[in-house]
Scaffold this motif. Structure first.
Motif, PDB file in Angstrom:
ATOM      1  N   ARG A   3       0.854  -1.190   0.000  1.00  0.00           N
ATOM      2  CA  ARG A   3       0.000   0.000   0.000  1.00  0.00           C
ATOM      3  C   ARG A   3       0.887   1.236   0.000  1.00  0.00           C
ATOM      4  O   ARG A   3       1.855   1.316   0.738  1.00  0.00           O
ATOM      5  CB  ARG A   3      -0.884   0.006   1.235  1.00  0.00           C
ATOM      6  CG  ARG A   3      -1.883  -1.130   1.217  1.00  0.00           C
ATOM      7  CD  ARG A   3      -2.689  -1.092   2.469  1.00  0.00           C
ATOM      8  NE  ARG A   3      -3.528   0.108   2.474  1.00  0.00           N
ATOM      9  CZ  ARG A   3      -4.826   0.090   2.705  1.00  0.00           C
ATOM     10  NH1 ARG A   3      -5.426  -1.037   2.964  1.00  0.00           N
ATOM     11  NH2 ARG A   3      -5.522   1.203   2.702  1.00  0.00           N
ATOM     12  N   HIS A   4       0.527   2.182  -0.804  1.00  0.00           N
ATOM     13  CA  HIS A   4       1.281   3.430  -0.874  1.00  0.00           C
ATOM     14  C   HIS A   4       0.470   4.533  -0.223  1.00  0.00           C
ATOM     15  O   HIS A   4      -0.719   4.665  -0.457  1.00  0.00           O
ATOM     16  CB  HIS A   4       1.589   3.799  -2.333  1.00  0.00           C
ATOM     17  CG  HIS A   4       2.490   2.820  -2.992  1.00  0.00           C
ATOM     18  ND1 HIS A   4       3.845   2.782  -2.756  1.00  0.00           N
ATOM     19  CD2 HIS A   4       2.232   1.817  -3.869  1.00  0.00           C
ATOM     20  CE1 HIS A   4       4.380   1.819  -3.462  1.00  0.00           C
ATOM     21  NE2 HIS A   4       3.426   1.208  -4.151  1.00  0.00           N
ATOM     22  N   ARG A   5       1.150   5.273   0.602  1.00  0.00           N
ATOM     23  CA  ARG A   5       0.503   6.391   1.271  1.00  0.00           C
ATOM     24  C   ARG A   5       0.479   7.596   0.339  1.00  0.00           C
ATOM     25  O   ARG A   5       1.461   7.920  -0.317  1.00  0.00           O
ATOM     26  CB  ARG A   5       1.273   6.735   2.540  1.00  0.00           C
ATOM     27  CG  ARG A   5       0.459   7.522   3.529  1.00  0.00           C
ATOM     28  CD  ARG A   5       1.205   7.667   4.803  1.00  0.00           C
ATOM     29  NE  ARG A   5       1.731   9.033   4.792  1.00  0.00           N
ATOM     30  CZ  ARG A   5       2.586   9.503   5.644  1.00  0.00           C
ATOM     31  NH1 ARG A   5       3.066   8.731   6.574  1.00  0.00           N
ATOM     32  NH2 ARG A   5       2.996  10.741   5.576  1.00  0.00           N
ATOM     33  N   SER A   6      -0.629   8.257   0.285  1.00  0.00           N
ATOM     34  CA  SER A   6      -0.777   9.433  -0.544  1.00  0.00           C
ATOM     35  C   SER A   6      -0.033  10.603   0.083  1.00  0.00           C
ATOM     36  O   SER A   6      -0.161  10.864   1.274  1.00  0.00           O
ATOM     37  CB  SER A   6      -2.267   9.762  -0.683  1.00  0.00           C
ATOM     38  OG  SER A   6      -2.425  10.961  -1.389  1.00  0.00           O
ATOM     39  N   THR A   8       0.507  14.609   0.029  1.00  0.00           N
ATOM     40  CA  THR A   8      -0.090  15.852  -0.431  1.00  0.00           C
ATOM     41  C   THR A   8       0.914  16.985  -0.291  1.00  0.00           C
ATOM     42  O   THR A   8       1.887  16.884   0.467  1.00  0.00           O
ATOM     43  CB  THR A   8      -1.345  16.204   0.386  1.00  0.00           C
ATOM     44  OG1 THR A   8      -0.941  16.457   1.741  1.00  0.00           O
ATOM     45  CG2 THR A   8      -2.374  15.077   0.348  1.00  0.00           C
TER      46      THR A   8
END
Length: 84
Positions: A3-6, A8
């Motif tokens: 899983r890749h963290r978004s 911002t």
């Protein structure tokens, strides 16, 4: 699957602000140390020199360099605990 963290723009700004705050604080605290401790801290952590290299540059024994770094680390710990 990983899983890749978004990431911002705002999270990057916040992380940069925290880093700058910490960096500024370290420099302020470093300035409160005796000059001889400041010198060995800078040589060790900013320049990445070994104890032996610092010893040769400052004309001190490696044990004296280690002692100054130990006292500087202790002072940093105390200062950071006091100021949060």
């Amino acid at each position: 699957m990983a899983r890749h963290r978004s990431v911002t723009v705002e999270s990057v700004r916040q992380a940069a602000a925290r880093w700058l705050d910490t960096h500024s604080r370290v420099l302020r605290e470093l300035a409160t140390l005796p000059k001889n401790q400041q010198e060995v801290v800078r040589l060790k952590f900013q320049n990445g020199l070994s104890y032996e290299e610092i010893s040769a540059l400052t004309e001190q024994t490696p044990d004296a360099v280690r002692g100054k770094l130990h006292r500087a680390r202790k002072a940093f710990t105390t200062l950071f605990e006091k100021t949060g």
